[in-house]
Design an enzyme around this catalytic site. Structure first.
Site, PDB file in Angstrom:
ATOM      1  N   HIS A 294      -7.363  -5.893  -0.530  1.00  0.00           N
ATOM      2  CA  HIS A 294      -6.251  -4.944  -0.588  1.00  0.00           C
ATOM      3  C   HIS A 294      -4.946  -5.713  -0.498  1.00  0.00           C
ATOM      4  CE1 HIS A 294      -4.223  -1.187  -0.384  1.00  0.00           C
ATOM      5  NE2 HIS A 294      -3.947  -1.227   0.906  1.00  0.00           N
TER       6      HIS A 294
ATOM      7  N   ASP B  73      -8.652  -4.640  -6.023  1.00  0.00           N
ATOM      8  CA  ASP B  73      -8.205  -3.866  -4.859  1.00  0.00           C
ATOM      9  C   ASP B  73      -9.023  -2.580  -4.739  1.00  0.00           C
ATOM     10  OD1 ASP B  73      -6.730  -2.264  -2.995  1.00  0.00           O
ATOM     11  OD2 ASP B  73      -4.954  -3.466  -3.424  1.00  0.00           O
TER      12      ASP B  73
ATOM     13  N   SER C 245       0.838  -1.189   0.000  1.00  0.00           N
ATOM     14  CA  SER C 245       0.000   0.000   0.000  1.00  0.00           C
ATOM     15  C   SER C 245       0.883   1.254   0.000  1.00  0.00           C
ATOM     16  CB  SER C 245      -0.956  -0.049   1.196  1.00  0.00           C
ATOM     17  OG  SER C 245      -1.979   0.900   1.062  1.00  0.00           O
TER      18      SER C 245
END
Length: 515
Positions: free
Chosen positions: A484, A454, A228
């Site tokens: 995610h 995602d 991320s």
């Protein structure tokens, strides 16, 4: 409100567990008397996490009986004045389980946020990286401003309870004024409590800390696993230190070419896609979907719930109620992982019956609140790092003009994410740039893993990262999945490709697809 387009919920494992069943600052010792690259780390048994890290118990032993070890590393408060005051950077490691002769070095993790504590997150996911531990020491850290690393603080627990209950999707002039005033009040509290550290929490500062950590750990190259926001941090590191990049993986990739507004708009589309996928999955089950008779019915009922909550909240976790804002953020939290869809279903069932407990609990974890009513500094650090990084400062008038575009991207999340772009209004520190520079000519190959489902970092970001890194650097791997990130989905194809690269240096073929 926290900017969801940049925020990875750092407590995914803790959320699943709970649903199914003091702080280091700036040193006061004046100038440095030694070369920080020569410092020796004192590794000891890890203490229980501090409140800024989320609280809880000390990490459990590793599956083979080994212990997690913690230490602190000194880094300059101001990298433009490396001989000046220092701060402590909190570290954690699990030494390699394999033979020393096969050890490659340290593999440094950043799990995202920005604002997530690596010191608490790495042990929570440690079992997932057992294979990588056969040839690496697994290492993570609290980036500056986060957890035990000179944490940013803003409002107290009671004030944050009120802040996260506010109406973050204002419908009229009075509500807009109240929302903007609340954001200004939060930002002013950050400046009052943490003004000294605020200018020094940019991603470029954290990247320089990582290169110092590489040297202190004794590694010639930085071997890295970023998830991320950790992909943005990794990209900035590669730009600043291309010659020091070793084997690096970027998973759940932030699009480095977007402004904050574009990132929020992209995430509105991403969360809407995830909600569509959740609804389709629910109605496709053998038994009837308990929250709707069709995909459209599921989404219509959720929209009606949120509309009703705007004017009439329902009981949540006493004495707090489930508001429209809390329900929206709770739904978003559940969409971060397909493993949480069952909790979203149960939470919606509860809410339709007038009970907002599960959705409020999901919202709490997104915002860094534990069951004791204590907040980590996730939200404060998220704001501080984003606002130090991001140059744009949006106005109420600008957001109002953009609302139709956000609503077209997502009827459910559009308003919420549009108004969140005001989070840096009146911030005490000027933002650095419109978007990060991750160009890294000459760097070793970086494996860039994008997930088609995602919600938080949409799939297109992986391709944009590959292009921005430059020719011959980024190598894209596609995972056709949900949630995610890809590696932690436990997909064998993804894990096999990542492991082969990190352990043996085998770069997968360009365009490899896992499903």
């Amino acid at each position: 409100m926290p900017n969801l387009s940049r925020l990875r919920a750092a407590a995914l494992t803790a959320t699943a567990v709970l649903l199914s069943s003091v702080l280091a600052g700036c040193s006061d010792d004046g100038s440095q008397d030694e070369d920080l690259t020569a410092q020796e780390l004192s590794w000891k048994a890890c203490p229980a996490p501090a409140q800024a890290q989320g609280g809880g118990d000390a990490p459990s032993p590793l599956p083979d009986g080994g212990d997690w070890q913690c230490a602190t590393m000194k880094a300059p408060l101001d990298w433009d004045d490396p001989e000046g005051d220092t701060i402590d950077i909190a570290l954690i490691r699990a030494q390699t389980s394999g033979a020393e002769s096969r050890r490659i070095g340290s593999l440094i993790f950043n799990f995202g946020g920005p604002g997530g504590s690596g010191v608490t997150t790495l042990p929570a996911f440690g079992a997932d990286y057992a294979t990588l531990r056969t040839r690496y020491d697994l290492v993570s850290f609290d980036p500056r401003g986060v957890g035990r690393s000179a944490p940013v603080w803003c409002q107290n627990d009671q004030q944050l309870d009120v802040y996260f209950q506010q109406d973050a999707t204002p419908d009229d002039a009075i509500e807009r004024t109240e929302y903007v005033d609340n954001v200004k009040e939060f930002n002013a509290a950050c400046e009052k409590k943490s003004g000294r550290i605020l200018p020094h929490v940019r991603t470029t500062d954290a990247a320089r800390d990582m290169d110092l950590l590489r040297q202190v750990l004794g590694d010639d190259k930085l071997h890295y696993f970023g998830i991320s926001y950790g992909t943005e941090l990794g990209g900035v590191y590669a730009h600043l230190f291309p010659e020091n990049v070793g084997r690096a993986v970027f998973d759940a990739v932030v699009d480095p070419t977007e402004t904050p507004e574009q990132g929020s708009l992209g995430q509105a589309e991403g969360f809407q896609l995830a909600l569509d996928n959740f609804a389709e999955h629910c109605v496709s089950q053998v038994e009837d979907c308990p929250v709707g008779n069709s995909t459209q019915d599921v989404k219509a009922r959720i929209a009606k719930l949120l509309k009703d909550l705007d004017s009439k909240p329902i009981p949540g976790i006493f004495p707090r109620e489930l508001t429209q804002t809390a329900a929206t953020s709770g739904i978003a939290q559940a969409l971060y992982s397909q493993d949480f869809w069952e909790y979203l279903t149960e939470g919606l069932e509860q809410a339709y019956d007038g009970n907002g407990q599960i959705l409020l609990l999901l919202s709490d974890f997104l915002n860094g609140r534990n069951q004791n009513g204590e907040y980590s500094n996730l939200t404060a650090a998220n704001a501080a790092i984003n606002c130090a990084d991001d140059k744009p400062r949006y106005t109420t008038e600008y957001v109002e003009r953009k609302l139709p575009e956000f609503r077209a991207a997502s009827a459910l999340f559009g308003d919420y994410l549009a108004w969140s772009t005001l989070s840096c209004t009146d911030w005490a520190v000027q933002g650095a740039a419109d978007h990060p520079d991750v160009s890294a000519p000459g760097a070793a190959p970086i494996l860039v893993v994008g997930n088609t489902g995602d919600p938080a970092t949409p799939y297109e970001g992986a391709r944009k990262m590959v292009q921005a890194l430059g020719n011959g650097v980024g190598v894209e791997l596609t995972y056709q999945g949900q949630g995610h990130g890809a590696y932690d989905s436990k997909n064998k194809c993804v894990q096999g490709a990542v492991n082969a690269y990190l352990l043996d240096g085998k770069v997968p073929a360009v365009g490899t697809v896992c499903s």
